[in-house]
Design an enzyme around this catalytic site. Sequence first.
Site, PDB file in Angstrom:
ATOM      1  N   ASN A 115       0.834  -1.214   0.000  1.00 14.83           N
ATOM      2  CA  ASN A 115       0.000   0.000   0.000  1.00 14.83           C
ATOM      3  C   ASN A 115       0.862   1.255   0.000  1.00 14.83           C
ATOM      4  O   ASN A 115       0.637   2.175   0.770  1.00 14.83           O
ATOM      5  CB  ASN A 115      -0.923  -0.014   1.223  1.00 14.83           C
ATOM      6  CG  ASN A 115      -2.079   0.942   1.087  1.00 14.83           C
ATOM      7  OD1 ASN A 115      -2.383   1.415   0.003  1.00 14.83           O
ATOM      8  ND2 ASN A 115      -2.730   1.249   2.197  1.00 14.83           N
ATOM      9  N   ARG A 120       8.477   6.387  -2.627  1.00 13.69           N
ATOM     10  CA  ARG A 120       8.589   6.379  -1.168  1.00 13.69           C
ATOM     11  C   ARG A 120       9.238   5.080  -0.676  1.00 13.69           C
ATOM     12  O   ARG A 120       9.986   5.089   0.299  1.00 13.69           O
ATOM     13  CB  ARG A 120       7.225   6.559  -0.500  1.00 13.69           C
ATOM     14  CG  ARG A 120       7.345   6.674   1.030  1.00 13.69           C
ATOM     15  CD  ARG A 120       6.267   7.518   1.675  1.00 13.69           C
ATOM     16  NE  ARG A 120       5.043   6.786   1.815  1.00 13.69           N
ATOM     17  CZ  ARG A 120       4.524   6.376   2.973  1.00 13.69           C
ATOM     18  NH1 ARG A 120       5.151   6.621   4.103  1.00 13.69           N
ATOM     19  NH2 ARG A 120       3.396   5.740   3.003  1.00 13.69           N
ATOM     20  N   ARG A 169       3.915   0.511   8.671  1.00 14.28           N
ATOM     21  CA  ARG A 169       4.665  -0.715   8.363  1.00 14.28           C
ATOM     22  C   ARG A 169       5.839  -0.932   9.306  1.00 14.28           C
ATOM     23  O   ARG A 169       6.433  -2.019   9.329  1.00 14.28           O
ATOM     24  CB  ARG A 169       5.157  -0.666   6.924  1.00 14.28           C
ATOM     25  CG  ARG A 169       4.035  -0.419   5.922  1.00 14.28           C
ATOM     26  CD  ARG A 169       4.558   0.059   4.594  1.00 14.28           C
ATOM     27  NE  ARG A 169       3.493   0.616   3.770  1.00 14.28           N
ATOM     28  CZ  ARG A 169       3.041   1.856   3.898  1.00 14.28           C
ATOM     29  NH1 ARG A 169       3.558   2.672   4.785  1.00 14.28           N
ATOM     30  NH2 ARG A 169       2.052   2.276   3.130  1.00 14.28           N
ATOM     31  N   LYS A 211      -0.032 -11.281  -1.103  1.00 22.15           N
ATOM     32  CA  LYS A 211       0.723 -10.606  -2.159  1.00 22.15           C
ATOM     33  C   LYS A 211       2.189 -10.440  -1.781  1.00 22.15           C
ATOM     34  O   LYS A 211       3.086 -10.731  -2.585  1.00 22.15           O
ATOM     35  CB  LYS A 211       0.068  -9.254  -2.472  1.00 22.15           C
ATOM     36  CG  LYS A 211       0.623  -8.571  -3.688  1.00 22.15           C
ATOM     37  CD  LYS A 211       1.788  -7.685  -3.315  1.00 22.15           C
ATOM     38  CE  LYS A 211       2.454  -7.133  -4.542  1.00 22.15           C
ATOM     39  NZ  LYS A 211       3.616  -6.316  -4.174  1.00 22.15           N
ATOM     40  N   PRO A 228       2.472 -12.888  -8.068  1.00 24.79           N
ATOM     41  CA  PRO A 228       1.907 -11.864  -7.178  1.00 24.79           C
ATOM     42  C   PRO A 228       0.834 -11.034  -7.890  1.00 24.79           C
ATOM     43  O   PRO A 228       1.048 -10.587  -9.017  1.00 24.79           O
ATOM     44  CB  PRO A 228       3.110 -10.970  -6.835  1.00 24.79           C
ATOM     45  CG  PRO A 228       4.325 -11.740  -7.243  1.00 24.79           C
ATOM     46  CD  PRO A 228       3.899 -12.670  -8.328  1.00 24.79           C
TER      47      PRO A 228
END
Length: 278
Positions: A115, A120, A169, A211, A228
């Site tokens: 996500n 980034r 994360r 994934k 994936p």
Amino acid sequence: MLKKKLPDMDLMQIARSGQCFRMEEKQEGIYALVAFGKYLEIGQEGDVFSFSCSEQEFQEIWRNYLDLDTDYGIIKASVDPGDPYLTEAARLGWGIRILRQELWEMIITFLISQNNNISRIRRSIELLCRTLGEDRTAENGRQYDTFPGPEAIVRGGMAVLKTLGLGYRDKYVYRTAQAVLEGTLNLEELKRADYEEAHRRLTAQYGIGRKVADCICLFGLYHIEAFPIDTHVKKILEVHYPLGFPHDKYRGYGGILQQYMFYNDLNEKLYRTARIVV
DNA sequence: TTACAGGTCCGGA
DNA sequence: TCCGGACCTGTA
């Protein structure tokens, strides 16, 4: 400078194929990467590549890393000519290879990727290496950082991870590093496991879903049957394969075809605006 | 301002 | 098993 003539390989395509986030173009046609604690520069002129390493190091490390013993010509030739989308994707991504990257690095990298957007992800990983990796100097004088191991990440703790822009994360990264140190997640066993077993063990880990586990299997364990499905591939499948992707036709190496498709989707805007000449 | 990034977790139906 | 909302944060 070591020179090699190598087929089916293009550095820009590999760098833009979304499998690696630390490969960097230093100058036109010259890419730098760090793996196994070593720094390598590769230059490309057509199908001739120059390596900033000895023949011995090339044979011991980089030949395998670049997957040079796999014949991608055969894989591309197996694409059904009656499938215009996949044919075109493989044509445009003709120089993609699946790098045999390090398992631990792939686990953390794809935990961070979820996500998230590519710029980034790259930034976070670069910061992670600069902050917690080892600072080293290559033979040609270049400074580089190694990818931090689980010890370094746990030592740094959540406080350091919070400074890396990982967002929510960070706790996934921390707990995964802890799990490896504690032996709950055993990397050597993971390497011995087959695809299904590896996928099962990975998804049991906090922060790793289907994934991300597939990406780790494909890029960190070279289970090229892993396929994936992310937002890009999901869109591609909906548009071009409404009746389902013909997995049976490409049994055992769907992951490589997935890379052609992913690369194609990611870079089609660039092709359209003619910033990349095909 | 809102939507979207190479998703996953969690709770509830 | 399936579905919806929450989630860090930078960018357009």
